[in-house]
Scaffold this motif. Structure first.
Motif, PDB file in Angstrom:
ATOM      1  N   ARG A 150       0.837  -1.077  -0.067  1.00  0.00           N
ATOM      2  CA  ARG A 150       0.040   0.064   0.010  1.00  0.00           C
ATOM      3  C   ARG A 150       1.006   1.346   0.142  1.00  0.00           C
ATOM      4  O   ARG A 150       0.618   2.194  -0.650  1.00  0.00           O
ATOM      5  CB  ARG A 150      -0.961   0.129   1.272  1.00  0.00           C
TER       6      ARG A 150
ATOM      7  N   ILE B 253      -4.587   3.985  -8.094  1.00  0.00           N
ATOM      8  CA  ILE B 253      -5.431   4.294  -7.200  1.00  0.00           C
ATOM      9  C   ILE B 253      -6.399   3.201  -7.344  1.00  0.00           C
ATOM     10  O   ILE B 253      -7.062   2.691  -6.373  1.00  0.00           O
ATOM     11  CB  ILE B 253      -6.159   5.648  -7.473  1.00  0.00           C
ATOM     12  N   ARG B 254      -6.882   2.658  -8.328  1.00  0.00           N
ATOM     13  CA  ARG B 254      -7.885   1.529  -8.638  1.00  0.00           C
ATOM     14  C   ARG B 254      -7.019   0.320  -7.931  1.00  0.00           C
ATOM     15  O   ARG B 254      -7.954  -0.750  -7.335  1.00  0.00           O
ATOM     16  CB  ARG B 254      -8.072   1.312  -9.914  1.00  0.00           C
TER      17      ARG B 254
ATOM     18  N   LEU C  74      -4.896   0.255  -5.787  1.00  0.00           N
ATOM     19  CA  LEU C  74      -4.862   0.348  -4.270  1.00  0.00           C
ATOM     20  C   LEU C  74      -6.024  -0.046  -3.569  1.00  0.00           C
ATOM     21  O   LEU C  74      -6.353  -0.582  -2.665  1.00  0.00           O
ATOM     22  CB  LEU C  74      -4.326   1.896  -3.884  1.00  0.00           C
ATOM     23  N   LYS C  75      -7.325   0.621  -4.283  1.00  0.00           N
ATOM     24  CA  LYS C  75      -8.546   0.317  -3.515  1.00  0.00           C
ATOM     25  C   LYS C  75      -8.965  -1.136  -3.849  1.00  0.00           C
ATOM     26  O   LYS C  75      -9.708  -1.614  -2.728  1.00  0.00           O
ATOM     27  CB  LYS C  75      -9.531   1.053  -4.369  1.00  0.00           C
ATOM     28  N   ALA C  76      -8.659  -1.942  -4.701  1.00  0.00           N
ATOM     29  CA  ALA C  76      -8.692  -3.433  -4.926  1.00  0.00           C
ATOM     30  C   ALA C  76      -8.033  -4.298  -3.896  1.00  0.00           C
ATOM     31  O   ALA C  76      -8.496  -5.408  -3.824  1.00  0.00           O
ATOM     32  CB  ALA C  76      -8.814  -3.797  -6.561  1.00  0.00           C
TER      33      ALA C  76
ATOM     34  N   HIS D  52      -6.077  -6.300  -1.365  1.00  0.00           N
ATOM     35  CA  HIS D  52      -6.504  -6.914  -0.057  1.00  0.00           C
ATOM     36  C   HIS D  52      -5.319  -7.827   0.503  1.00  0.00           C
ATOM     37  O   HIS D  52      -4.433  -8.027  -0.259  1.00  0.00           O
ATOM     38  CB  HIS D  52      -7.767  -7.759  -0.386  1.00  0.00           C
TER      39      HIS D  52
END
Length: 99
Positions: free
Chosen positions: A24, A56-57, A59-61, A63
């Motif tokens: 991250r 950013i996408r 990063l958001k996805a 897990h």
């Protein structure tokens, strides 16, 4: 949530958490340098913003259990950050660094 109902495949170790946190941080650094470059390189700003949006996408996805993606990010992206930091004038060219 009781431990009986928890899906063991969703559990993670402290090492998993550390790797996830590092990935991250790498993605955030990459997004930051893309933002900086988009602000100083007007001619390429659209492409740089598009690259930033992809980061950013990602990063958001991401897990903590995405071991393959985390490993890829930790392996491949630091070199990209170095390259972009050089482009922005923050570092010497990788070719100019002493062995």
């Amino acid at each position: 949530m009781s431990h009986k109902n928890r899906d063991a495949s969703k559990a993670w170790t402290p090492d998993d958490e550390d790797s996830f946190s590092e990935a991250r941080d790498i993605l955030l650094a990459l997004a930051s340098i893309y933002t900086h470059l988009a602000n100083i390189e007007v001619a390429d700003s659209e492409d740089l913003r598009s690259e930033r949006l992809g980061v950013i996408r990602e990063l958001k996805a991401l897990h903590v259990n995405d071991h393959h993606d985390i490993s890829r990010i930790r392996k491949d992206y630091p070199a990209r950050i170095t390259e972009l930091r050089w482009r922005a004038g923050f570092e010497q060219s990788p070719d100019q660094l002493a062995p």
